[in-house]
Design a protein around this motif. Structure first.
Motif, short mmCIF file in Angstrom:
data_model
loop_
_atom_site.label_atom_id
_atom_site.label_comp_id
_atom_site.label_asym_id
_atom_site.label_seq_id
_atom_site.Cartn_x
_atom_site.Cartn_y
_atom_site.Cartn_z
N ALA A 235 0.81 -1.23 0.00
CA ALA A 235 0.00 0.00 0.00
C ALA A 235 0.84 1.28 0.00
CB ALA A 235 -0.98 -0.01 1.18
N GLN A 236 1.95 1.28 -0.73
CA GLN A 236 2.73 2.51 -0.87
C GLN A 236 1.91 3.53 -1.68
OE1 GLN A 236 5.82 3.23 0.37
NE2 GLN A 236 5.88 1.25 1.42
N PRO A 237 2.02 4.81 -1.37
CA PRO A 237 1.19 5.81 -2.06
C PRO A 237 1.48 5.93 -3.56
CG PRO A 237 2.84 6.87 -0.65
CD PRO A 237 2.85 5.42 -0.31
N TRP A 238 2.68 5.52 -4.00
CA TRP A 238 3.04 5.63 -5.41
C TRP A 238 2.77 4.35 -6.20
CZ3 TRP A 238 6.67 1.86 -5.51
CH2 TRP A 238 7.43 1.66 -4.34
N PHE A 239 2.14 3.36 -5.58
CA PHE A 239 1.79 2.13 -6.31
C PHE A 239 0.90 2.46 -7.50
CE2 PHE A 239 2.18 -1.53 -2.97
CZ PHE A 239 3.56 -1.40 -3.01
N GLY A 240 1.10 1.71 -8.59
CA GLY A 240 0.23 1.87 -9.75
C GLY A 240 -1.19 1.43 -9.46
N ARG A 241 -1.37 0.54 -8.49
CA ARG A 241 -2.70 0.12 -8.05
C ARG A 241 -2.83 0.54 -6.59
NH1 ARG A 241 -4.05 -5.52 -11.19
NH2 ARG A 241 -3.07 -4.94 -13.16
N LYS A 242 -3.57 1.59 -6.36
CA LYS A 242 -3.61 2.23 -5.06
C LYS A 242 -4.12 1.27 -3.97
CE LYS A 242 -2.26 6.01 -7.01
NZ LYS A 242 -0.84 6.39 -6.92
N GLY A 243 -3.43 1.28 -2.86
CA GLY A 243 -3.86 0.50 -1.71
C GLY A 243 -3.63 -0.99 -1.83
N ALA A 244 -2.91 -1.44 -2.84
CA ALA A 244 -2.72 -2.88 -3.05
C ALA A 244 -1.96 -3.51 -1.89
CB ALA A 244 -1.98 -3.12 -4.36
#
Length: 548
Positions: A235-244
């Protein structure tokens, strides 16, 4: 079988006679009955070693403990993307020869989109085909080891399997057969380029709907939470899929049955890779691979890791866990090969089509110069600078596989010098943030900048028939702005350094090898082991792994 033996005796004589001309020498042992060539899409070498203490006994450890592995293996071209890498693996040639400069590019004259394995004359069997889908190897300009093998021995079979069309089609070459995962149906399909209809074993595999078994199932971590302390939390804020985060459900909560969204959603997970290996097992049984004296090649490209690294980065816990899932999958697959083909009848080579950069946000946290480039803004700035210099707007049409595509028609109409416009565009591009090197068509053709930074790598990435007028690379740890957390496509070591792992005790001397080698070396090595000449355009040299 007698005919196959005679064919290979003749082929061995050809290789011996050609040895003085620099062709790959044949191995002293008989050729393996089955070469299993494997690619893990988007697997950097650093990940193979980062979790070595967490490996199962017989997955990646089979190579590291009992096989030959190369710690310093690289691609030598600059634009390290999936299609270019898959085209290099079994041809032994880089994009300047294969013509596969990227996953897609723009037509030089019209600016229209071109897909690397696109061919509108061919259709998927039993599945919908869109205009830019990959259906044939028509754009591949060179031959593969499999093409040479089938020319020498028509009885030999060459099969390519992948979650991606390019991952199946390009290693299979001109005369092999490719099967790829269909994201709309969860099936594996070939195309009318190869056959009018599927063989019975493919229909039986698809009829069983094996992709459906993970519907509403979770992707769960292999190990306990504390085992992932060395990778970045979910769940990093810069993930391409938010909250993953893990565990992760397959299929939306609102879905009552598997559909296209679910089947496509299997790609960035361990499950499509499991399915690819199941299909590979079905191919071995259905085609009787490795069962006679005519050697066969089975190429399996596992696509999930690339999707996961794009979405979350190679430093994420999700990537870490997916790598451990891959490890356990390989262990099961190798043990099945031992049982069905026989441990002394096959060899395995595993590599990757490219590595992966760290996410720019991670690099920035570590104090590196890193960032994301708005290419549309850079292109507008370049065109504005050219308009100021030459009095003509719109001289650069677009970006095309790490090149600038100039509007040659407009340049000719305005009586401008193409070389002068290209050189000016190069200078303007290098003034933009994040760009590292750039060379023009004239420089790449003449070799006039030989010895300059990444010139040779960019020359190997550029093909005069399909590339644009200015080939460029980005600075380390920079990428184009997109929905991806991280990407690849540079000449920097995090993208070029990939595993080359080889197992086959009958043919391979085990151990770690630290000399620098190239992925282009795989093709002539396999040709030698198969007792056939290397592909005619191969650039590599045999790897030092054959038993004396």
């Amino acid at each position: 079988m007698k005919q196959a033996r005679c064919t290979f005796l003749a082929a061995s004589l050809v290789v011996l006679l050609a040895g003085c001309a620099g062709m790959a020498p044949s191995a002293s042992a008989p050729p393996p009955k089955l070469v299993v060539f494997m690619a893990v899409d988007g697997l950097p070498q650093r990940q193979v070693l980062a979790y070595r203490d967490q490996l199962a006994p017989d997955g990646f450890a089979r190579f590291l403990d009992r096989g030959a592995w190369f710690a310093d293996a690289h691609y030598a071209h600059s634009f390290t993307v999936t299609a270019a890498g898959h085209a290099t693996m079994l041809t032994g040639a880089y994009p300047h020869r294969t013509g596969i400069i990227g996953n897609e590019w723009k037509d030089q004259a019209t600016g229209a989109d071109v897909y690397n394995t696109g061919d509108t004359s061919c259709q998927y069997i039993g599945n919908r085909t869109r205009p830019l889908d990959g259906t044939s190897p028509r754009n591949l300009k060179v031959e593969t080891v499999g093409d040479v093998l089938r020319r020498v021995s028509p009885q030999s079979k060459v099969i390519g399997i992948s979650g991606k069309d390019r991952g199946a089609i390009l290693p299979a070459g001109k005369t092999g057969t490719a099967y790829m995962y269909m994201g709309e149906t969860g099936q594996f399909a070939s195309t009318t380029c190869y056959m009018p209809r599927h063989p019975a074993w493919v229909d039986a595999f698809n009829a069983a709907k094996p992709a459906d078994r993970w519907f509403k199932q979770e992707w769960k971590p292999v190990l306990a939470e504390e085992a992932y302390a060395r990778s970045l939390p979910d769940a990093q804020p810069w993930f391409g899929r938010k909250g993953a985060k893990l565990p992760m459900m397959m299929g939306a909560a609102s879905d009552d049955k598997p559909g296209p969204a679910y089947y496509t959603g299997l790609l960035p997970s361990p499950f499509e890779d499991m399915l690819s290996l199941e299909f590979a097992r079905a191919a071995i049984a259905g085609e009787q691979l490795g069962r006679d004296d005519a050697p066969d090649i089975l190429s399996v490209s596992l696509s999930g890791h690339d999707y996961i690294n794009h979405a979350y980065s190679a430093e994420s816990r999700l990537s870490h866990d997916h790598f451990l899932h891959l490890d356990r999958m390989l262990q099961a697959f190798f043990r099945d090969l031992d049982a069905t083909v026989g441990p002394d009848n096959y060899m395995v080579v595993l590599t990757a089509d490219h590595g992966f950069m760290p996410a720019p946000e991670v690099s920035q946290q570590q104090g590196r110069d890193a960032g994301r480039i708005d290419f549309r803004r850079a292109l507008a700035n370049i065109n504005q600078g050219l308009a100021t210099q030459f009095g003509v707007p719109g001289l650069v049409m677009n970006y095309s596989s790490a090149t600038l595509l100039l509007n040659k028609k407009l340049i000719a109409e305005k009586n401008l010098s193409l070389d002068a416009v290209a050189d000016a565009a190069r200078k303007l591009l290098l003034a933009e943030p994040g760009f590292d090197t750039a060379y023009t068509r004239a420089e790449l053709l003449s070799g006039s900048r030989r010895g300059d930074r990444f010139f040779d790598a960019q020359r190997k990435a550029w093909h005069p028939d399909v590339s644009g007028e200015v080939q460029f690379s980005l600075k380390p740890y920079w990428m184009f702005a997109s929905s991806s957390a991280a990407t690849h496509g540079s000449p920097h070591p995090y993208d070029t350094n990939v595993p080359i792992l080889v197992y086959g005790p009958k043919w391979v001397k085990p151990g770690r090898i630290d000399m620098r080698v190239e992925v282009a070396d795989i093709a002539p090595t396999l040709a030698g082991l198969l007792h056939v000449p290397p592909p005619s355009t191969a650039e590599g040299k045999p790897l030092p792994l054959i038993r004396p």
